[in-house]
Design a protein around this motif. Structure first.
Motif, mmCIF file in Angstrom:
data_model
loop_
_atom_site.group_PDB
_atom_site.id
_atom_site.type_symbol
_atom_site.label_atom_id
_atom_site.label_comp_id
_atom_site.label_asym_id
_atom_site.label_seq_id
_atom_site.Cartn_x
_atom_site.Cartn_y
_atom_site.Cartn_z
ATOM 1 N N MET A 114 41.440 46.251 39.719
ATOM 2 C CA MET A 114 40.624 45.462 39.787
ATOM 3 C C MET A 114 39.458 46.654 39.230
ATOM 4 N N SER A 115 39.015 46.995 38.363
ATOM 5 C CA SER A 115 37.871 48.159 38.002
ATOM 6 C C SER A 115 36.428 47.425 38.104
ATOM 7 N N GLY A 116 35.495 48.567 38.929
ATOM 8 C CA GLY A 116 34.762 48.561 38.694
ATOM 9 C C GLY A 116 33.896 47.134 40.158
ATOM 10 N N GLY A 117 32.630 47.599 40.687
ATOM 11 C CA GLY A 117 32.129 46.786 41.790
ATOM 12 C C GLY A 117 31.228 45.178 41.333
ATOM 13 N N PRO A 118 30.811 45.589 42.821
ATOM 14 C CA PRO A 118 30.365 43.939 42.761
ATOM 15 C C PRO A 118 29.289 44.433 41.399
ATOM 16 N N ILE A 119 28.438 43.225 40.648
ATOM 17 C CA ILE A 119 27.417 42.944 39.573
ATOM 18 C C ILE A 119 26.770 42.176 40.723
ATOM 19 N N LYS A 120 25.636 42.542 40.347
ATOM 20 C CA LYS A 120 23.897 41.111 40.986
ATOM 21 C C LYS A 120 23.721 40.665 40.235
ATOM 22 N N ARG A 121 23.811 39.219 39.949
ATOM 23 C CA ARG A 121 22.639 38.330 39.003
ATOM 24 C C ARG A 121 21.997 37.310 40.045
ATOM 25 N N SER A 122 20.880 37.465 39.448
ATOM 26 C CA SER A 122 20.028 36.063 39.152
ATOM 27 C C SER A 122 20.126 34.898 39.331
ATOM 28 N N LEU A 123 20.236 33.838 40.518
ATOM 29 C CA LEU A 123 20.846 32.409 40.425
ATOM 30 C C LEU A 123 19.174 31.661 40.909
ATOM 31 N N THR A 124 18.865 30.509 40.392
ATOM 32 C CA THR A 124 17.805 29.909 40.957
ATOM 33 C C THR A 124 18.111 27.936 41.428
ATOM 34 N N LEU A 125 18.460 28.393 43.185
ATOM 35 C CA LEU A 125 18.791 27.510 43.716
ATOM 36 C C LEU A 125 17.320 26.735 44.254
ATOM 37 N N ARG A 126 17.225 25.491 43.920
ATOM 38 C CA ARG A 126 16.691 24.901 44.371
ATOM 39 C C ARG A 126 15.090 25.101 43.727
ATOM 40 N N GLY A 127 15.194 25.716 43.039
ATOM 41 C CA GLY A 127 13.819 25.814 42.516
ATOM 42 C C GLY A 127 13.151 27.689 43.462
ATOM 43 N N SER A 180 25.719 39.059 44.390
ATOM 44 C CA SER A 180 26.340 40.171 43.711
ATOM 45 C C SER A 180 28.479 40.049 44.255
ATOM 46 N N LEU A 181 28.694 39.582 43.082
ATOM 47 C CA LEU A 181 30.052 39.676 43.081
ATOM 48 C C LEU A 181 30.987 40.380 41.915
ATOM 49 N N GLU A 182 32.095 40.574 41.987
ATOM 50 C CA GLU A 182 32.671 41.031 40.647
ATOM 51 C C GLU A 182 33.377 40.581 39.557
ATOM 52 N N GLU A 183 32.984 41.187 38.418
ATOM 53 C CA GLU A 183 33.111 40.349 37.084
ATOM 54 C C GLU A 183 34.137 39.493 36.813
ATOM 55 N N PRO A 184 35.466 39.101 37.474
ATOM 56 C CA PRO A 184 35.972 38.515 36.927
ATOM 57 C C PRO A 184 35.861 37.287 38.239
ATOM 58 N N PHE A 185 35.031 37.581 39.061
ATOM 59 C CA PHE A 185 34.319 35.874 39.949
ATOM 60 C C PHE A 185 33.188 35.776 39.399
ATOM 61 N N TRP A 186 32.036 36.122 38.602
ATOM 62 C CA TRP A 186 31.624 35.754 37.689
ATOM 63 C C TRP A 186 31.946 35.154 36.550
ATOM 64 N N GLN A 187 33.295 35.142 35.760
ATOM 65 C CA GLN A 187 34.006 34.858 34.593
ATOM 66 C C GLN A 187 34.738 33.688 35.105
ATOM 67 N N ALA A 188 35.359 33.970 36.388
ATOM 68 C CA ALA A 188 35.842 32.211 36.727
ATOM 69 C C ALA A 188 34.325 31.414 36.682
ATOM 70 N N PHE A 189 33.755 31.615 37.707
ATOM 71 C CA PHE A 189 32.989 30.737 37.632
ATOM 72 C C PHE A 189 32.113 30.136 37.502
ATOM 73 N N ARG A 190 31.760 30.755 35.974
ATOM 74 C CA ARG A 190 31.634 30.260 34.535
ATOM 75 C C ARG A 190 32.679 29.176 34.393
ATOM 76 N N ALA A 191 33.600 29.817 34.294
ATOM 77 C CA ALA A 191 34.446 28.734 33.626
ATOM 78 C C ALA A 191 34.638 27.580 34.514
ATOM 79 N N ILE A 192 34.674 27.610 35.376
ATOM 80 C CA ILE A 192 34.889 26.167 36.990
ATOM 81 C C ILE A 192 33.018 25.805 35.705
ATOM 82 N N ALA A 193 32.743 26.277 36.539
ATOM 83 C CA ALA A 193 30.793 24.610 36.116
ATOM 84 C C ALA A 193 31.069 24.399 34.941
ATOM 85 N N GLU A 194 31.287 25.301 33.577
ATOM 86 C CA GLU A 194 32.129 24.792 31.946
ATOM 87 C C GLU A 194 32.728 23.360 32.403
ATOM 88 N N ALA A 195 34.082 24.183 33.612
ATOM 89 C CA ALA A 195 34.638 22.832 33.287
ATOM 90 C C ALA A 195 34.349 21.719 33.587
#
Length: 75
Positions: A1-14, A20-35
């Motif tokens: 796995m290449s690269g370190g964690p990527i920081k992204r913003s989320l809105t939780l209950r307002g 910060s997650l590694e890109e494969p985790f972001w991709q998998a997390f998005r896929a689960i949300a979509e599923a």
């Protein structure tokens, strides 16, 4: 796995937070949300309320959630 964690913003209950997650985790997390037909912010908020903030960070909780979700698919 290449690269370190990527920081992204989320809105939780307002309120906004950064995770910060590694890109494969972001991709998998998005896929689960979509599923689950949920916005990623809603899924993150659900994970957030189930974790113990004293002992587990949100990023770790998301990683464990992703791992367990895919493990359940293998069973």
């Amino acid at each position: 796995m290449s690269g370190g964690p990527i920081k992204r913003s989320l809105t939780l209950r307002g309120h906004r937070t950064s995770v910060s997650l590694e890109e494969p985790f972001w991709q998998a997390f998005r896929a689960i949300a979509e599923a689950q037909e949920k916005p990623i912010n809603q899924l993150a908020a659900e994970i957030d309320v189930r974790r113990d903030p004293e002992s587990e960070g949100l990023a770790s909780a998301i990683r464990v959630f992703v791992l367990r979700w895919y493990q359940a698919k293998l069973d």
